[in-house]
Design a protein around this motif. Structure first.
Motif, mmCIF file in Angstrom:
data_model
loop_
_atom_site.group_PDB
_atom_site.id
_atom_site.type_symbol
_atom_site.label_atom_id
_atom_site.label_comp_id
_atom_site.label_asym_id
_atom_site.label_seq_id
_atom_site.Cartn_x
_atom_site.Cartn_y
_atom_site.Cartn_z
ATOM 1 N N GLU A 26 0.830 -1.209 0.000
ATOM 2 C CA GLU A 26 0.000 0.000 0.000
ATOM 3 C C GLU A 26 0.864 1.259 0.000
ATOM 4 O OE1 GLU A 26 -3.968 -1.917 2.107
ATOM 5 O OE2 GLU A 26 -2.705 -0.553 3.275
ATOM 6 N N GLY A 27 1.946 1.227 0.805
ATOM 7 C CA GLY A 27 2.842 2.391 0.850
ATOM 8 C C GLY A 27 3.450 2.670 -0.516
ATOM 9 N N ILE A 30 0.816 4.101 -2.928
ATOM 10 C CA ILE A 30 0.529 5.524 -2.704
ATOM 11 C C ILE A 30 1.600 6.376 -3.396
ATOM 12 C CG2 ILE A 30 0.494 7.349 -0.950
ATOM 13 C CD1 ILE A 30 -0.675 5.215 0.981
ATOM 14 N N LEU A 31 2.859 5.962 -3.264
ATOM 15 C CA LEU A 31 3.939 6.736 -3.872
ATOM 16 C C LEU A 31 3.878 6.683 -5.399
ATOM 17 C CD1 LEU A 31 6.762 5.714 -1.383
ATOM 18 C CD2 LEU A 31 5.588 7.919 -1.519
ATOM 19 N N ASP A 34 1.268 9.062 -6.355
ATOM 20 C CA ASP A 34 1.742 10.449 -6.253
ATOM 21 C C ASP A 34 2.655 10.806 -7.422
ATOM 22 O OD1 ASP A 34 0.298 10.877 -3.972
ATOM 23 O OD2 ASP A 34 1.989 10.669 -2.601
ATOM 24 N N LEU A 35 3.486 9.849 -7.829
ATOM 25 C CA LEU A 35 4.339 10.105 -9.001
ATOM 26 C C LEU A 35 3.487 10.313 -10.252
ATOM 27 C CD1 LEU A 35 7.395 7.676 -8.747
ATOM 28 C CD2 LEU A 35 7.437 10.170 -8.808
ATOM 29 N N PHE A 37 0.559 11.489 -10.348
ATOM 30 C CA PHE A 37 0.013 12.836 -10.152
ATOM 31 C C PHE A 37 0.987 13.893 -10.689
ATOM 32 C CE2 PHE A 37 -2.948 15.448 -7.976
ATOM 33 C CZ PHE A 37 -3.807 14.673 -7.229
ATOM 34 N N VAL A 38 2.265 13.746 -10.314
ATOM 35 C CA VAL A 38 3.283 14.713 -10.744
ATOM 36 C C VAL A 38 3.440 14.686 -12.261
ATOM 37 C CG1 VAL A 38 5.719 15.357 -10.608
ATOM 38 C CG2 VAL A 38 4.537 14.484 -8.570
ATOM 39 N N TYR A 39 3.512 13.478 -12.833
ATOM 40 C CA TYR A 39 3.708 13.398 -14.281
ATOM 41 C C TYR A 39 2.490 13.929 -15.042
ATOM 42 C CZ TYR A 39 8.131 11.107 -13.467
ATOM 43 O OH TYR A 39 9.416 10.869 -13.079
ATOM 44 N N ASP A 41 0.615 16.382 -14.034
ATOM 45 C CA ASP A 41 0.807 17.834 -13.992
ATOM 46 C C ASP A 41 1.788 18.312 -15.035
ATOM 47 O OD1 ASP A 41 -0.868 18.507 -12.002
ATOM 48 O OD2 ASP A 41 0.671 18.652 -10.451
#
Lengths: 245, 245
Positions: A26-27, A30-31, A34-35, A37-39, A41
């Motif tokens: 799960e950890g 999540i990361l 998030d990555l 998400f960044v890409y 953007d």
């Protein structure tokens, strides 16, 4: 198909690492999210401001919808109104309406097309989620990629569940109380499917999907768009709300 | 102070909702984090491209650093090199260097200041993380906001742990093997603290912090910045790497 969290959990287990494999998976997931998400953007970094504004709204709505979904499952008091609000926020907007808005904004046509795309996209997105709920309750793992009954073990506050809960009595009512119990057996899942059918809940949800589809298609009739776009959106609607996706 | 996931877990428990409170709290906290992500983007929407590029890099580096942190804890084979790489990626860049770059970019001075700010910020960020590791192992909950011993129960692959593992033998070595065990008692934590002191690991980490601080401050000497900025950065360095923050 293996999800990211399953893949990292498996890696943890196979390597015999310390700690709980589930938490590691799960950890890591999540990361990875998030990555992504960044890409996402960065892909939009040079897009027009209207497109970036739509994307920001989409993400806020999605997070709120997901939270209502979590909360609905935790509270376990399904209602038609709450179920449909989750559908609209989590899927109606995120899955169909906002991506269409994003495309229109990228093409410089947001102002002219936004309301048409909402009139088409919102009902269709809700139909998409209702179909997803039916597949989550009845579906075939090979088609959906999700274990049969997972939504039932999670106790998601779907419209299907809300309608069945209004109508079921006796043993069927008691069985519905167990929605959200991760220990539900495959036989319980089969019994729950029977409750959804016998109460007429699944037929009613099919009827709602049908009505939303009609609404979405009607919005295309007078839409200020090219004929081939109209045809493509009509095909998309049948695919998204259909039984065979 | 209560973290987001603790607050939502408590809400779940108090309301007597269904399912696991911990999972509900974690799910809600992920969504709150994602919302914060979105709002951070919106704040930067009108920032110069160089600032947005720094922010994107910061987020990639942070996620990679966090993953190495997770992985280090799972593998449980601490090494000095791996511990310092995590320090640099997770904190050196994210906590100090990149925020300084971001400020410089927002002020339109990225090109002129980036290398100076890296020379100051990278060692200081690493010092910050090493201080954080010491506080995580020895710290006072009232100061750090984290339960004493949490890092030890998580088994984080810190430099402190790597040095102690090189030097400890017998019972002390066996105790270090238990790092990452969530069942470590308060007495075990106290024994581990003694191991860190007796092996000289905590003194050595203090020495490394001292060296990094000197390096960071030296980078300010010839920096092309105003005197008051130099003073502020020197104060910041002492605060960040110090024992009293």
């Amino acid at each position: 198909m293996e999800t990211i969290h399953q893949a990292f959990e498996r890696r943890h287990t196979q390597a015999g690492w310390r700690g709980e494999g589930r938490r590691f998976g799960e950890g890591a997931a999540i990361l990875v999210g998030d990555l992504a998400f960044v890409y996402a953007d960065r892909l939009l970094a040079d897009a027009p401001p209207s497109a970036r504004a739509v994307f920001a709204e989409l993400r806020v709505e999605l997070n709120v919808g997901q939270y209502l979904d979590l909360l609905g499952a935790a509270k376990g008091e399904p209602s038609r109104a709450a179920a449909r609000r989750i559908c609209r926020l989590k899927s109606g907007k995120y899955t169909v309406e906002r991506p269409l808005h994003l495309g229109a904004a990228l093409a410089g046509r947001f102002d002219g097309l936004a309301s048409t795309l909402s009139a088409y996209g919102l009902p269709l997105g809700e139909a998409f989620q209702l179909r997803d709920d039916l597949l989550g309750a009845f579906g075939d793992r090979a088609v959906t990629g999700k274990p049969v009954g997972e939504d039932l073990r999670d106790g998601k506050a779907t419209l299907l569940y809300a309608i069945a809960a209004e109508r079921a009595h006796g043993a069927a009512g008691q069985l519905l109380q167990r929605l959200g119990d991760p220990e539900l057996s495959d036989a319980d899942i089969a019994d729950l499917q029977t409750v959804f059918v016998d109460t007429g809940a699944s037929d009613e949800v099919e009827g709602v999907i049908e009505g939303l589809m009609t609404e979405a298609l009607a919005a295309l009739d007078d839409a200020p768009i090219e004929e081939h776009a109209r045809d493509a959106l009509a095909d998309l609607a049948r695919y998204v709300a259909g039984r065979d996706r």
